[in-house]
Scaffold this active site. Structure first.
Site, PDB file in Angstrom:
ATOM      1  N   GLY A  12       0.925  -0.920   0.413  1.00  0.00           N
ATOM      2  CA  GLY A  12      -0.174   0.192  -0.270  1.00  0.00           C
ATOM      3  C   GLY A  12       0.367   1.083   0.168  1.00  0.00           C
ATOM      4  O   GLY A  12      -0.065   2.074   0.339  1.00  0.00           O
ATOM      5  N   THR A  13       2.409   1.178  -0.393  1.00  0.00           N
ATOM      6  CA  THR A  13       2.965   2.688  -0.264  1.00  0.00           C
ATOM      7  C   THR A  13       2.435   3.348  -1.423  1.00  0.00           C
ATOM      8  O   THR A  13       2.134   5.191  -1.612  1.00  0.00           O
ATOM      9  CB  THR A  13       4.188   2.682  -0.936  1.00  0.00           C
ATOM     10  OG1 THR A  13       4.274   1.758  -2.570  1.00  0.00           O
ATOM     11  CG2 THR A  13       4.861   1.321   0.310  1.00  0.00           C
ATOM     12  N   ASN A  14       1.870   3.192  -1.812  1.00  0.00           N
ATOM     13  CA  ASN A  14       0.993   3.901  -3.159  1.00  0.00           C
ATOM     14  C   ASN A  14      -0.519   4.677  -3.024  1.00  0.00           C
ATOM     15  O   ASN A  14      -0.589   5.566  -3.085  1.00  0.00           O
ATOM     16  CB  ASN A  14       0.369   3.187  -4.903  1.00  0.00           C
ATOM     17  CG  ASN A  14       1.403   3.625  -5.858  1.00  0.00           C
ATOM     18  OD1 ASN A  14       1.970   4.763  -5.692  1.00  0.00           O
ATOM     19  ND2 ASN A  14       1.946   2.222  -5.866  1.00  0.00           N
ATOM     20  N   MET A  91      -3.296  -6.740  -7.306  1.00  0.00           N
ATOM     21  CA  MET A  91      -2.712  -8.055  -8.287  1.00  0.00           C
ATOM     22  C   MET A  91      -4.082  -9.181  -8.441  1.00  0.00           C
ATOM     23  O   MET A  91      -4.215  -9.091  -9.073  1.00  0.00           O
ATOM     24  CB  MET A  91      -1.841  -8.214  -7.333  1.00  0.00           C
ATOM     25  CG  MET A  91      -0.758  -7.448  -6.694  1.00  0.00           C
ATOM     26  SD  MET A  91       0.494  -6.842  -8.042  1.00  0.00           S
ATOM     27  CE  MET A  91       0.795  -6.060  -7.077  1.00  0.00           C
ATOM     28  N   ILE A  93      -6.691  -9.467 -11.851  1.00  0.00           N
ATOM     29  CA  ILE A  93      -7.544  -8.171 -13.426  1.00  0.00           C
ATOM     30  C   ILE A  93      -8.810  -9.240 -13.206  1.00  0.00           C
ATOM     31  O   ILE A  93      -9.460  -9.991 -13.118  1.00  0.00           O
ATOM     32  CB  ILE A  93      -6.649  -9.483 -14.732  1.00  0.00           C
ATOM     33  CG1 ILE A  93      -5.309  -9.258 -14.721  1.00  0.00           C
ATOM     34  CG2 ILE A  93      -7.677  -8.487 -15.214  1.00  0.00           C
ATOM     35  CD1 ILE A  93      -4.763  -9.917 -15.359  1.00  0.00           C
ATOM     36  N   LEU A  94      -9.486  -7.629 -13.472  1.00  0.00           N
ATOM     37  CA  LEU A  94     -10.899  -7.139 -13.065  1.00  0.00           C
ATOM     38  C   LEU A  94     -11.327  -7.963 -14.573  1.00  0.00           C
ATOM     39  O   LEU A  94     -11.447  -7.519 -15.294  1.00  0.00           O
ATOM     40  CB  LEU A  94     -11.691  -6.189 -12.753  1.00  0.00           C
ATOM     41  CG  LEU A  94     -10.849  -5.365 -10.779  1.00  0.00           C
ATOM     42  CD1 LEU A  94     -11.145  -3.993 -10.918  1.00  0.00           C
ATOM     43  CD2 LEU A  94     -11.706  -6.775  -9.798  1.00  0.00           C
ATOM     44  N   ASN A 108      -5.481   2.908 -13.404  1.00  0.00           N
ATOM     45  CA  ASN A 108      -4.385   1.943 -12.394  1.00  0.00           C
ATOM     46  C   ASN A 108      -2.592   2.452 -12.836  1.00  0.00           C
ATOM     47  O   ASN A 108      -2.926   3.090 -13.483  1.00  0.00           O
ATOM     48  CB  ASN A 108      -4.695   0.480 -13.626  1.00  0.00           C
ATOM     49  CG  ASN A 108      -3.619  -0.523 -13.249  1.00  0.00           C
ATOM     50  OD1 ASN A 108      -3.387  -1.117 -12.065  1.00  0.00           O
ATOM     51  ND2 ASN A 108      -2.554  -1.417 -13.931  1.00  0.00           N
ATOM     52  N   HIS A 110       0.466   0.871 -13.402  1.00  0.00           N
ATOM     53  CA  HIS A 110       1.174   0.047 -13.539  1.00  0.00           C
ATOM     54  C   HIS A 110       3.119   0.067 -13.521  1.00  0.00           C
ATOM     55  O   HIS A 110       3.580   1.288 -14.172  1.00  0.00           O
ATOM     56  CB  HIS A 110       0.931  -0.624 -15.079  1.00  0.00           C
ATOM     57  CG  HIS A 110       2.109  -1.941 -15.424  1.00  0.00           C
ATOM     58  ND1 HIS A 110       1.604  -3.454 -15.000  1.00  0.00           N
ATOM     59  CD2 HIS A 110       2.794  -2.142 -16.470  1.00  0.00           C
ATOM     60  CE1 HIS A 110       2.405  -3.898 -15.706  1.00  0.00           C
ATOM     61  NE2 HIS A 110       3.449  -3.199 -16.723  1.00  0.00           N
TER      62      HIS A 110
END
Ligand code: GAR
Length: 207
Positions: A12-14, A91, A93-94, A108, A110
């Site tokens: 969770g750094t982002n 992580m 893919i929806l 997103n 990437h």
């Protein structure tokens, strides 16, 4: 104010970069209303708690396939009345049931320069391993909209770093996170909430 839901799976750094930007008043026109984690043990959940943000855990392990999992995510996003969904180290893919319902409303991050080192199987440290294996001299990160194909939606922002001869996947990851991801993700979120991103012929333009 737009309701921002942040989806996470790990450290969770982002997410932290988004919280810090919000605290500095840099997310204009939006606020993080909810964090959804696919992983009950994600440290991102601690970060949400510390920041006083509601969190919901929807464990991937409890669903047999991507479609039923995505349906559960969709239900929660609708319940939260999300205006913007941010995949910040998410992580999974929806399925298109989510990407269609939130067309041009899912962003997103990437950790490579799309269209290189992206798509199914390219996530986390693996992306940097592959970039180093190839021998690229620059790498970076891409902030993009999410559509039904993995890492193929319209690009909003990209930033680069130089690759050093002695970089390892870990040092390259750190360099890209610090210099690109943590700066550009909050910036793109703010641009979205300010209504400054336009879509034309499937491409995104920032005014
Ligand atoms: C980040 O580098 C992010 O770009 C990447 O995983 C890391 C998550 O870190 N995401 C992907 O690879 C998605 N395809 P974080 O949990 O500390 O934000």
């Amino acid at each position: 104010m737009k309701n921002i839901c942040v989806l996470v799976s790990g450290g969770g750094t982002n997410l932290q970069a988004l919280i810090d930007a919000q605290d500095r008043g840099e997310i204009k026109g939006g606020r993080i209303s909810c964090v959804i984690s696919s992983n009950p043990g994600a440290y991102a959940l601690e970060r949400a708690k510390k920041a006083g943000i509601t969190s919901v855990v929807i464990p991937r392990k409890e669903y047999s396939d991507s479609k039923t999992y995505s349906e559960a995510i969709l239900e929660e996003l609708n319940r939260q009345k999300a205006d913007l969904v941010v995949l910040a180290g998410f992580m999974i893919i929806l399925d298109e049931c989510v990407t269609k319902a939130y067309d041009y409303k899912i962003i997103n991050v990437h950790p490579a320069l799309i269209p290189s080192f992206c798509g199914e199987g390219f996530y986390g440290l693996r992306v940097h391993e592959k970039a180093l294996e190839y021998g690229v001299k620059v790498s970076g990160a891409t902030i993009h909209f999410v559509n039904e194909k993995a890492d193929a939606g319209a690009i909003i922002l990209q930033g680069t770093v130089d690759v050093a001869n002695d970089d390892t996947p870990e040092t390259l990851q750190k360099k890209i996170m610090e210099n690109v991801e943590w700066k550009l993700l909050p910036k793109a979120v703010s641009l979205f909430c300010e209504g400054r991103i336009t879509i034309k012929d499937g491409k995104a333009y920032v005014d």
